[in-house]
Scaffold this motif. Structure first.
Motif, short mmCIF file in Angstrom:
data_model
loop_
_atom_site.label_atom_id
_atom_site.label_comp_id
_atom_site.label_asym_id
_atom_site.label_seq_id
_atom_site.Cartn_x
_atom_site.Cartn_y
_atom_site.Cartn_z
N VAL A 204 0.87 -1.16 0.00
CA VAL A 204 0.00 0.00 0.00
C VAL A 204 0.92 1.22 0.00
CG1 VAL A 204 -1.76 1.28 1.27
CG2 VAL A 204 -1.79 -1.22 1.28
N SER A 205 0.80 2.07 -1.00
CA SER A 205 1.65 3.25 -1.09
C SER A 205 1.24 4.28 -0.04
CB SER A 205 1.57 3.88 -2.47
OG SER A 205 0.28 4.47 -2.67
N ARG A 206 2.10 5.24 0.19
CA ARG A 206 1.75 6.30 1.13
C ARG A 206 0.51 7.05 0.66
NH1 ARG A 206 4.84 11.97 2.56
NH2 ARG A 206 4.12 12.39 0.44
N ARG A 207 0.43 7.31 -0.63
CA ARG A 207 -0.74 8.03 -1.15
C ARG A 207 -2.02 7.23 -0.92
NH1 ARG A 207 -1.66 9.90 -7.48
NH2 ARG A 207 -3.58 11.09 -7.13
N GLN A 208 -1.96 5.92 -1.14
CA GLN A 208 -3.12 5.08 -0.91
C GLN A 208 -3.47 5.03 0.58
OE1 GLN A 208 -1.49 1.59 -2.79
NE2 GLN A 208 -2.68 1.89 -4.66
N ALA A 209 -2.45 4.95 1.43
CA ALA A 209 -2.67 4.92 2.87
C ALA A 209 -3.35 6.20 3.33
CB ALA A 209 -1.35 4.72 3.60
N ARG A 210 -2.93 7.33 2.78
CA ARG A 210 -3.54 8.60 3.17
C ARG A 210 -4.99 8.68 2.70
NH1 ARG A 210 0.98 13.47 2.80
NH2 ARG A 210 2.27 12.70 4.52
N GLN A 211 -5.29 8.08 1.56
CA GLN A 211 -6.69 8.04 1.11
C GLN A 211 -7.53 7.22 2.08
OE1 GLN A 211 -8.70 9.35 -1.92
NE2 GLN A 211 -9.78 8.97 -0.01
N LEU A 212 -7.02 6.06 2.48
CA LEU A 212 -7.74 5.23 3.44
C LEU A 212 -7.96 5.97 4.75
CD1 LEU A 212 -5.84 1.91 2.71
CD2 LEU A 212 -8.28 2.29 2.27
N ALA A 213 -6.91 6.63 5.24
CA ALA A 213 -7.02 7.38 6.49
C ALA A 213 -8.01 8.53 6.35
CB ALA A 213 -5.64 7.91 6.91
N SER A 214 -8.05 9.15 5.18
CA SER A 214 -8.99 10.25 4.95
C SER A 214 -10.42 9.73 4.97
CB SER A 214 -8.69 10.92 3.61
OG SER A 214 -9.65 11.91 3.30
N TRP A 215 -10.66 8.58 4.34
CA TRP A 215 -12.00 7.99 4.38
C TRP A 215 -12.40 7.66 5.82
CZ3 TRP A 215 -10.67 4.46 -0.30
CH2 TRP A 215 -11.06 5.08 -1.50
N ALA A 216 -11.47 7.10 6.58
CA ALA A 216 -11.76 6.77 7.98
C ALA A 216 -12.08 8.05 8.76
CB ALA A 216 -10.58 6.03 8.60
N ARG A 217 -11.31 9.09 8.53
CA ARG A 217 -11.54 10.36 9.21
C ARG A 217 -12.91 10.93 8.83
NH1 ARG A 217 -7.26 12.55 7.63
NH2 ARG A 217 -8.05 13.84 5.92
N GLY A 218 -13.35 10.67 7.60
CA GLY A 218 -14.64 11.16 7.15
C GLY A 218 -15.82 10.55 7.88
N THR A 219 -15.62 9.42 8.54
CA THR A 219 -16.70 8.82 9.33
C THR A 219 -16.89 9.55 10.65
OG1 THR A 219 -15.27 7.26 10.52
CG2 THR A 219 -16.11 6.55 8.36
N GLY A 220 -15.99 10.45 10.96
CA GLY A 220 -16.07 11.15 12.24
C GLY A 220 -15.55 10.31 13.39
N TYR A 221 -14.99 9.14 13.05
CA TYR A 221 -14.49 8.21 14.07
C TYR A 221 -15.59 7.79 15.03
CZ TYR A 221 -9.95 10.00 12.45
OH TYR A 221 -8.88 10.38 11.69
N ASP A 222 -16.87 7.89 14.58
CA ASP A 222 -17.96 7.51 15.47
C ASP A 222 -18.18 6.00 15.52
OD1 ASP A 222 -18.77 7.47 12.85
OD2 ASP A 222 -20.79 8.20 13.23
N ARG A 223 -17.56 5.28 14.59
CA ARG A 223 -17.64 3.82 14.61
C ARG A 223 -16.23 3.26 14.46
NH1 ARG A 223 -22.06 1.16 10.71
NH2 ARG A 223 -20.69 -0.59 11.25
N ALA A 224 -15.75 2.66 15.54
CA ALA A 224 -14.38 2.15 15.54
C ALA A 224 -14.16 1.08 14.48
CB ALA A 224 -14.03 1.59 16.92
N ASP A 225 -15.22 0.31 14.15
CA ASP A 225 -15.06 -0.76 13.16
C ASP A 225 -14.87 -0.22 11.76
OD1 ASP A 225 -17.67 0.19 13.24
OD2 ASP A 225 -18.54 -1.69 12.52
N LEU A 226 -15.17 1.05 11.52
CA LEU A 226 -14.97 1.66 10.21
C LEU A 226 -13.66 2.43 10.13
CD1 LEU A 226 -18.56 2.96 9.41
CD2 LEU A 226 -17.54 0.74 8.88
N CYS A 227 -12.84 2.31 11.14
CA CYS A 227 -11.55 3.01 11.19
C CYS A 227 -10.40 2.01 11.17
CB CYS A 227 -11.46 3.90 12.43
SG CYS A 227 -12.71 5.18 12.48
N ARG A 228 -10.60 0.91 10.46
CA ARG A 228 -9.58 -0.12 10.43
C ARG A 228 -9.67 -0.96 9.16
NH1 ARG A 228 -10.95 -4.00 15.40
NH2 ARG A 228 -10.64 -2.01 16.46
N ILE A 229 -8.58 -1.62 8.85
CA ILE A 229 -8.56 -2.70 7.86
C ILE A 229 -8.64 -3.99 8.66
CG2 ILE A 229 -7.19 -3.87 6.10
CD1 ILE A 229 -5.85 -1.16 5.54
N SER A 230 -9.53 -4.87 8.29
CA SER A 230 -9.75 -6.09 9.07
C SER A 230 -9.54 -7.33 8.21
CB SER A 230 -11.18 -6.10 9.63
OG SER A 230 -11.43 -7.28 10.38
#
Length: 215
Positions: free
Chosen positions: A13-39
């Motif tokens: 996973v490139s840094r750019r791809q990782a930042r996209q994933l982190a941005s999507w997770a941040r977009g959830t508002g961190y209100d659901r911990a299960d949506l802030c991870r790769i499982s």
């Protein structure tokens, strides 16, 4: 169980791809911990924010199901300011250089299961036998058309097939702005050759097969 050479092939996973994933997770508002991870679930690892799904084939990765990679940045209390760049992809992506990559096949990158459930998303990757035909676009051309048609700052665009051709994959596709004042069109690419049985389905999931049906 011994692993083959292929089992240990890096899945980067490139840094750019990782930042996209982190941005999507941040977009959830961190209100659901299960949506802030790769499982990890079986032979695959998944990320979802309820609107998109990403799947990685991690066959051969020797970690238990429900192992996970954190996409939520840590919070510093001032006493322990050292970020976790080993198992937290969000923190890692802020600390590394542009050309760095995260290897999903590195077992040390995964946290142990913590009992938190993960959405059942595996079935979404089963392709229906009916529905829209598969379509392949040149990503650079599509990006350019969207940029030209859409106003700056827009995060939504609409596509639809035009008339002509005997299938959706043989037609040009409209790209419409939100207010329909600007329209673009792009012609699908010819797909890369797949198997001899399905030459135009390279890389797509197998169509849905009812349980017990013959291959």
């Amino acid at each position: 169980m011994s692993s083959s050479i292929l089992d240990r092939t890096p899945l980067l996973v490139s840094r750019r791809q990782a930042r996209q994933l982190a941005s999507w997770a941040r977009g959830t508002g961190y209100d659901r911990a299960d949506l802030c991870r790769i499982s990890k679930q079986g032979k695959y690892a998944y990320y979802t924010n309820r609107f998109i799904l990403i799947r990685w084939d991690v066959s051969g990765l020797d970690v238990p199901d429900d192992s996970w990679i954190d996409l939520q940045p840590g919070y510093s209390d001032g006493k322990n300011a050292k970020p976790d760049t080993l198992t937290n992809m969000a923190e890692w992506s802020k600390a590394v250089g542009v050309l760095s990559s995260w290897d999903l096949m590195d077992a040390e990158r995964w946290r142990k299961p913590d009992g938190l459930g993960y959405p059942d998303v595996a079935h979404f990757f089963t392709r229906a036998r009916t529905g829209y035909a598969q379509v392949s676009f040149n990503a650079e051309l599509l990006e350019g058309v969207i940029m030209t048609v859409m106003p700056e700052g827009s995060i939504r665009f609409v596509m639809a097939p035009s008339v002509g051709g005997d299938s959706a994959s043989a037609r040009a596709w409209w790209v419409m702005s939100d207010d329909e004042r600007v329209a673009g069109m792009i012609v699908p690419m010819r797909m890369a050759l797949g198997s001899s049985n399905h030459p135009d389905e390279a890389g797509l999931p197998k169509p849905y097969e009812p349980e017990g049906s013959d291959e």
